[in-house]
Design an enzyme around this catalytic site. Structure first.
Site, mmCIF file in Angstrom:
data_model
loop_
_atom_site.group_PDB
_atom_site.id
_atom_site.type_symbol
_atom_site.label_atom_id
_atom_site.label_comp_id
_atom_site.label_asym_id
_atom_site.label_seq_id
_atom_site.Cartn_x
_atom_site.Cartn_y
_atom_site.Cartn_z
ATOM 1 N N HIS A 211 0.807 -1.219 0.000
ATOM 2 C CA HIS A 211 0.000 0.000 0.000
ATOM 3 C C HIS A 211 0.843 1.274 0.000
ATOM 4 O O HIS A 211 0.334 2.349 -0.285
ATOM 5 C CB HIS A 211 -0.991 0.001 1.174
ATOM 6 C CG HIS A 211 -0.392 0.238 2.517
ATOM 7 N ND1 HIS A 211 -0.037 -0.780 3.370
ATOM 8 C CD2 HIS A 211 -0.092 1.382 3.177
ATOM 9 C CE1 HIS A 211 0.439 -0.272 4.492
ATOM 10 N NE2 HIS A 211 0.418 1.048 4.400
ATOM 11 N N ASP A 244 0.294 -7.638 1.338
ATOM 12 C CA ASP A 244 0.707 -6.263 1.604
ATOM 13 C C ASP A 244 2.223 -6.149 1.661
ATOM 14 O O ASP A 244 2.795 -5.475 2.527
ATOM 15 C CB ASP A 244 0.085 -5.703 2.890
ATOM 16 C CG ASP A 244 0.199 -4.176 2.963
ATOM 17 O OD1 ASP A 244 0.333 -3.554 1.897
ATOM 18 O OD2 ASP A 244 0.163 -3.631 4.072
ATOM 19 N N SER A 326 4.687 2.692 7.663
ATOM 20 C CA SER A 326 4.425 1.488 6.874
ATOM 21 C C SER A 326 5.619 1.106 6.016
ATOM 22 O O SER A 326 6.229 1.946 5.359
ATOM 23 C CB SER A 326 3.218 1.709 5.958
ATOM 24 O OG SER A 326 2.033 1.372 6.597
#
Length: 483
Positions: A211, A244, A326
């Site tokens: 993402h 992910d 992230s």
């Protein structure tokens, strides 16, 4: 909560002692009578806004195939990364766990004009007195120092010269930071955000979250900046939406890259120390610490845009993780990567002027053993490979297990004919309650556990049929790609 005494008369401040003989006398402020304190405005602004967390997408009532990640269930944690617009990472998109504190409180008006202002003025007078005394004392000590009779003590070394022992946070951070990057990704239309990644090998491959780079997959712009300020253009080698995980490669990569050492996430224990590195809210090269709070935590995360969810059996940590973290490494006390920071659970209110949610101490990382396998497949083929059982399961939020649905996705068979589940004797209506020794309480939990394995692995399935418990052996199949 205010610490001032509202409406209480303030006793007069003590007079300042006379300055030392050789110290210059302080002059009174112009336009003010002798001994008066300068006026002071309230230096405090309004309280900071609470963290915001957008509600996640609604619960799907379809019966998706666990070999493909279905839409996220309710109370979906948000991705733990994107610091800018677009995919909103750490805290954007997941369902919150509750609103902020309740009612507001209005302070009573000061009585007789002797409230906050009088106290602040008195404090300022006291500060001026202390400042005058300190200045005079410092001047005196300086004179004594010049004469060779100083009473001050100097440290033998400064902070920059102190040797940090291996295993300290400072030593781990110093070794790991040069191998982490801040990633900026933008689509062709300019939408995107900021995340983190780390050096995977000497060829210039960087591992991060899907993402984080999703906006740049189809013709967007992608760059990676090291802590020393060196910036490199990059390209996406492969991305796995379900896991992910993504791998990018630096263009014109330097020859002195130092890959971070990879640990063994299976050996991690609850209570182990953790160190997270990232760019929370765009603040690059930020280091935070915590512990492993839990293992094998089933997490289905989404960016809140309605895209399919990612599933993981995560490492939970209380190290502070925010939008921009992230894709960054979660390290153990020896500096080994044990996970990739990916998602957070957050409250529903936003703060920091971004509209994005922030850390409440519930962060989730993809175990590095799984991420390593996925990254190697992406480097080798450019496509992810997923393990599967070949059956559709319900995504209802239950605690009774993962129920094989009566109908598959798009009218397909709920159990693939000749697939792993079919060969193992599983049928529609069976409720899977364990995979090996892992308790299965829902469909998303089953998917996350399946994806910790590789195709071809043999697992033991415990299931209920007609009120009776059964077990069967199953060899996991495979599916290539996200589509």
């Amino acid at each position: 909560m205010s610490t001032e005494n509202e409406g209480t008369a303030v006793p007069p401040a003590p007079s300042a002692p006379p300055p030392p003989a050789d110290a210059p006398a302080a002059s009174a402020p112009q336009g003010a009578p002798p001994g008066s304190a300068p006026a002071a405005n309230d230096p405090y602004g309004p309280p900071a806004a609470q963290a915001h967390h957008d509600a996640g997408p609604g619960e799907s009532t379809s019966a998706p195939d666990p070999s493909w990640p279905p839409p996220p269930p309710p109370s979906t944690p948000a991705y733990g990364g994107d610091g800018g617009a677009g995919h909103g990472a750490a805290g954007q998109g997941g369902g919150g766990w509750g609103a902020g504190w309740g009612t507001t409180h209005q302070q009573p008006a000061p009585k007789n004009g002797r409230g906050r202002g009088g106290l602040v003025a008195a404090v300022l007078v006291a500060a001026l007195v202390a400042g005058g005394l300190g200045g005079g004392l410092g001047y005196t000590l300086a004179r004594e120092n010049d004469s060779g009779s100083s009473t001050t003590v100097s440290a033998g070394t400064t902070g920059g010269n102190v040797k940090r022992d291996p295993g300290t946070v400072a030593a781990v951070a110093a070794a790991a930071l040069p191998s982490t990057v801040t990633i900026e990704a933008a689509s062709s239309s300019g939408e995107g955000g900021t995340g983190t990644g780390f050096v995977f090998d000497k060829q210039g491959h960087i591992v991060t979250n899907n993402h984080v780079v999703a906006d740049a997959v189809d013709g967007g712009n992608l760059s990676a900046t090291f802590p020393d300020g060196k910036k490199y253009e990059a390209e996406v080698v492969g991305n796995a939406q379900g896991y992910d995980v993504a791998v990018i490669k630096l263009k014109n990569a330097p020859s002195d890259l130092k890959p971070l050492p990879l640990g063994n996430s299976d050996d991690v224990a609850v209570g182990d120390s953790t160190i997270a590195i990232g760019a929370p809210f765009g603040l690059s090269n930020t280091v935070t610490t915590g512990i492993i709070s839990a293992k094998n935590r089933p997490v289905a995360s989404s960016d809140g845009s309605g895209s399919k969810a990612s599933y993981m059996s995560a490492l939970q940590t209380d190290a502070s993780i925010n939008p921009g973290n992230s894709g960054g490494p979660l390290l153990d006390a020896q500096g080994n990567v044990i996970g990739i920071n990916s998602a957070i659970q957050s409250t529903s209110n936003g703060g920091f002027g971004t509209g994005q949610a922030g850390s409440i101490g519930l962060g989730f990382a993809i175990p590095i053993n799984q991420a390593k396998y996925v990254a190697q497949e992406l480097i080798r083929t450019g496509k992810p490979v997923y393990a599967k059982i070949g059956a559709s399961v319900s995504l209802e939020d239950t605690t009774g297990g993962a129920k094989i649905t009566e109908q598959g996705v798009g009218g397909a068979e709920p159990v693939d004919p000749g697939g792993p589940a079919d060969k193992a004797g599983l049928k529609p209506g069976d409720v899977i309650t364990k995979l090996d020794d892992r308790v299965i309480d829902s469909g998303p939990t089953l998917i996350g556990e399946i994806w910790t394995h590789k195709p071809g692995d043999e697992v033991t399935i415990t299931y209920e049929r007609g009120g009776k418990e059964h077990t069967t052996e199953l060899t996991l199949g495979s599916r290539v790609g996200d589509s």
